[in-house]
Motif scaffolding. Structure first.
Motif, PDB file in Angstrom:
ATOM      1  N   UNK A   1      20.104  -1.923   5.305  1.00  0.00           N
ATOM      2  CA  UNK A   1      19.593  -1.754   6.914  1.00  0.00           C
ATOM      3  C   UNK A   1      18.953  -2.873   7.412  1.00  0.00           C
ATOM      4  N   UNK A   2      17.892  -3.304   6.590  1.00  0.00           N
ATOM      5  CA  UNK A   2      16.975  -4.413   6.833  1.00  0.00           C
ATOM      6  C   UNK A   2      18.022  -5.762   7.306  1.00  0.00           C
ATOM      7  N   UNK A   3      19.081  -5.921   6.210  1.00  0.00           N
ATOM      8  CA  UNK A   3      19.757  -7.180   6.557  1.00  0.00           C
ATOM      9  C   UNK A   3      20.836  -6.979   7.759  1.00  0.00           C
ATOM     10  N   UNK A   4      21.018  -5.686   8.191  1.00  0.00           N
ATOM     11  CA  UNK A   4      21.946  -5.389   9.333  1.00  0.00           C
ATOM     12  C   UNK A   4      21.279  -5.594  10.481  1.00  0.00           C
ATOM     13  N   UNK A   5      19.767  -5.334  10.315  1.00  0.00           N
ATOM     14  CA  UNK A   5      19.025  -5.701  11.959  1.00  0.00           C
ATOM     15  C   UNK A   5      18.818  -7.306  11.819  1.00  0.00           C
ATOM     16  N   UNK A   6      18.559  -8.014  10.695  1.00  0.00           N
ATOM     17  CA  UNK A   6      18.646  -9.170  10.642  1.00  0.00           C
ATOM     18  C   UNK A   6      19.720 -10.199  11.132  1.00  0.00           C
ATOM     19  N   UNK A   7      20.895  -9.555  10.580  1.00  0.00           N
ATOM     20  CA  UNK A   7      21.993 -10.338  10.882  1.00  0.00           C
ATOM     21  C   UNK A   7      22.641 -10.068  12.348  1.00  0.00           C
TER      22      UNK A   7
ATOM     23  N   UNK B   1       8.930  -8.059   4.209  1.00  0.00           N
ATOM     24  CA  UNK B   1       9.288  -7.012   3.234  1.00  0.00           C
ATOM     25  C   UNK B   1       7.981  -6.781   2.589  1.00  0.00           C
ATOM     26  N   UNK B   2       7.546  -7.649   1.990  1.00  0.00           N
ATOM     27  CA  UNK B   2       6.307  -7.551   1.207  1.00  0.00           C
ATOM     28  C   UNK B   2       5.049  -7.240   1.938  1.00  0.00           C
ATOM     29  N   UNK B   3       4.734  -7.504   3.017  1.00  0.00           N
ATOM     30  CA  UNK B   3       3.341  -7.175   3.757  1.00  0.00           C
ATOM     31  C   UNK B   3       3.604  -5.938   4.821  1.00  0.00           C
ATOM     32  N   UNK B   4       4.679  -6.019   5.224  1.00  0.00           N
ATOM     33  CA  UNK B   4       4.865  -5.057   6.527  1.00  0.00           C
ATOM     34  C   UNK B   4       5.685  -3.810   6.311  1.00  0.00           C
ATOM     35  N   UNK B   5       6.975  -4.161   5.818  1.00  0.00           N
ATOM     36  CA  UNK B   5       8.018  -3.016   5.800  1.00  0.00           C
ATOM     37  C   UNK B   5       7.961  -2.538   4.179  1.00  0.00           C
ATOM     38  N   UNK B   6       6.807  -1.918   3.904  1.00  0.00           N
ATOM     39  CA  UNK B   6       6.577  -1.514   2.541  1.00  0.00           C
ATOM     40  C   UNK B   6       7.723  -0.237   2.245  1.00  0.00           C
ATOM     41  N   UNK B   7       8.170   0.250   3.444  1.00  0.00           N
ATOM     42  CA  UNK B   7       9.059   1.397   3.121  1.00  0.00           C
ATOM     43  C   UNK B   7      10.436   1.019   2.450  1.00  0.00           C
ATOM     44  N   UNK B   8      10.510  -0.256   2.691  1.00  0.00           N
ATOM     45  CA  UNK B   8      12.013  -0.872   2.556  1.00  0.00           C
ATOM     46  C   UNK B   8      11.860  -1.370   0.845  1.00  0.00           C
ATOM     47  N   UNK B   9      12.197  -0.356   0.065  1.00  0.00           N
ATOM     48  CA  UNK B   9      12.108  -0.731  -1.428  1.00  0.00           C
ATOM     49  C   UNK B   9      13.558  -0.257  -2.130  1.00  0.00           C
TER      50      UNK B   9
ATOM     51  N   UNK C   1      15.608   3.776  10.876  1.00  0.00           N
ATOM     52  CA  UNK C   1      15.640   2.869  11.620  1.00  0.00           C
ATOM     53  C   UNK C   1      14.813   1.855  11.841  1.00  0.00           C
ATOM     54  N   UNK C   2      13.550   2.292  10.974  1.00  0.00           N
ATOM     55  CA  UNK C   2      12.497   1.387  10.729  1.00  0.00           C
ATOM     56  C   UNK C   2      13.045   0.067   9.998  1.00  0.00           C
ATOM     57  N   UNK C   3      14.011   0.395   8.995  1.00  0.00           N
ATOM     58  CA  UNK C   3      14.358  -0.776   8.086  1.00  0.00           C
ATOM     59  C   UNK C   3      15.089  -1.635   8.948  1.00  0.00           C
ATOM     60  N   UNK C   4      16.073  -1.235   9.739  1.00  0.00           N
ATOM     61  CA  UNK C   4      16.663  -2.231  10.730  1.00  0.00           C
ATOM     62  C   UNK C   4      15.772  -2.781  11.656  1.00  0.00           C
ATOM     63  N   UNK C   5      14.853  -2.140  12.195  1.00  0.00           N
ATOM     64  CA  UNK C   5      13.852  -2.712  13.101  1.00  0.00           C
ATOM     65  C   UNK C   5      13.100  -3.774  12.375  1.00  0.00           C
ATOM     66  N   UNK C   6      12.661  -3.772  11.372  1.00  0.00           N
ATOM     67  CA  UNK C   6      11.890  -4.895  10.579  1.00  0.00           C
ATOM     68  C   UNK C   6      12.907  -5.866  10.377  1.00  0.00           C
ATOM     69  N   UNK C   7      14.330  -5.655  10.139  1.00  0.00           N
ATOM     70  CA  UNK C   7      15.024  -6.617   9.860  1.00  0.00           C
ATOM     71  C   UNK C   7      15.322  -7.542  11.044  1.00  0.00           C
ATOM     72  N   UNK C   8      15.290  -6.736  12.268  1.00  0.00           N
ATOM     73  CA  UNK C   8      15.521  -7.401  13.331  1.00  0.00           C
ATOM     74  C   UNK C   8      14.404  -8.333  13.891  1.00  0.00           C
ATOM     75  N   UNK C   9      13.258  -7.986  13.436  1.00  0.00           N
ATOM     76  CA  UNK C   9      12.038  -8.597  13.769  1.00  0.00           C
ATOM     77  C   UNK C   9      11.801  -9.954  13.043  1.00  0.00           C
TER      78      UNK C   9
END
Length: 272
Positions: free
Chosen positions: A109-115, A94-102, A33-41
């Motif tokens: 998940x990040x993209x689904x959060x963003x979109x 993604x580079x500085x905060x969402x370091x688990x998104x690799x 969920x963190x990946x989706x949350x970072x994307x939403x942020x």
């Protein structure tokens, strides 16, 4: 169902659809969920930075340029800034905060959060605005008429006319456009993931240019033909789907046999 019902259906349906998409994708792909949350942020952050930069610029255009030239300049800035700020925000987060998104699935998940959050905010805001227009359109029209701005009055009348003739076709078109946009955001998030992992600024630049191209198609064709617009966006998205399924943004291509540090892929996925 009247215009108000269709407006509510489009907005609420989009919001519910995004939430269902998140739940299903989380279950199927297993991203955190963190990946989706970072994307939403990342999306609202990109818009805050974008507005702060381009608002004074657009105000200058409107003050010092002829109206027709100013409109063109503002449109160009909006299109160019969309790609620059959204892809840069993705990269920074993604580079500085969402370091688990690799990994690929975390990137999806990040993209689904963003979109997804973009769809919720845009469709939700449109729903509120359209409901207000349907309920208080006469009052708004009277206020605009008092200003003497005939162009604004014509635009308002066109919007009200469209709302009064809205049907399920227009509702479905709005949903379909958001589906295409979400797919595109997923692809760009995976591309930025590669840019971060491989430390290649060229991939970030490619994401910016592709984003600008996507929005240029929309801005150019929307006033001409909605049929041409949706055909072009569908074709653009079909290429994106190929890239995610079997091309350079596919899981095998992104995860590979090792991560950016040279460790085995299964080790890299355990890294925070």
């Amino acid at each position: 169902m009247g215009p108000l019902g269709y407006v509510l259906l489009q907005g609420i349906g989009a919001i519910v659809g995004v939430v269902v998409l998140w739940l299903v994708a989380k279950r199927k792909l297993g991203f955190r969920w963190a990946a989706l949350g970072w994307g939403a942020l990342a999306f609202p952050l990109s818009q805050l930075a974008r507005v702060a930069v381009i608002s004074p610029l657009n105000a200058g255009f409107e003050r010092f340029l002829e109206p027709s030239v100013a409109v063109t300049a503002v449109t160009v800035v909006l299109v160019l800034s969309s790609g620059l700020f959204e892809e840069s925000a993705r990269w920074v987060v993604m580079r500085y905060w969402a370091k688990g998104v690799r990994s690929w699935r975390e990137g999806v998940g990040f993209g689904l959060g963003h979109g997804g959050i973009e769809a919720i905010l845009l469709m939700g805001n449109a729903m509120v605005s359209n409901v207000a227009m349907l309920q208080f359109g006469d009052v708004v029209r009277e206020q605009v008429a008092r200003t003497g701005d005939t162009k604004a009055l014509e635009a308002l009348d066109s919007q009200v006319e469209l709302l009064n003739t809205i049907g399920f076709t227009l509702v479905a078109m709005g949903w379909y456009e958001r589906i295409l946009a979400i797919i595109f955001h997923v692809a760009m998030s995976v591309l930025i993931l590669r840019a971060v992992r491989e430390r290649k600024w060229q991939l970030w630049l490619l994401a910016v240019l592709l984003h600008i191209a996507f929005n240029t198609v929309a801005v150019t064709l929307a006033p001409v033909s909605y049929t041409a617009l949706y055909i072009a966006l569908t074709a653009f998205t079909a290429v994106v789907v190929w890239a995610l399924a079997a091309g350079p943004l596919a899981r095998r291509a992104v995860d590979g046999s090792r991560d950016v540090a040279g460790l085995p892929a299964n080790v890299g996925k355990q890294m925070p």
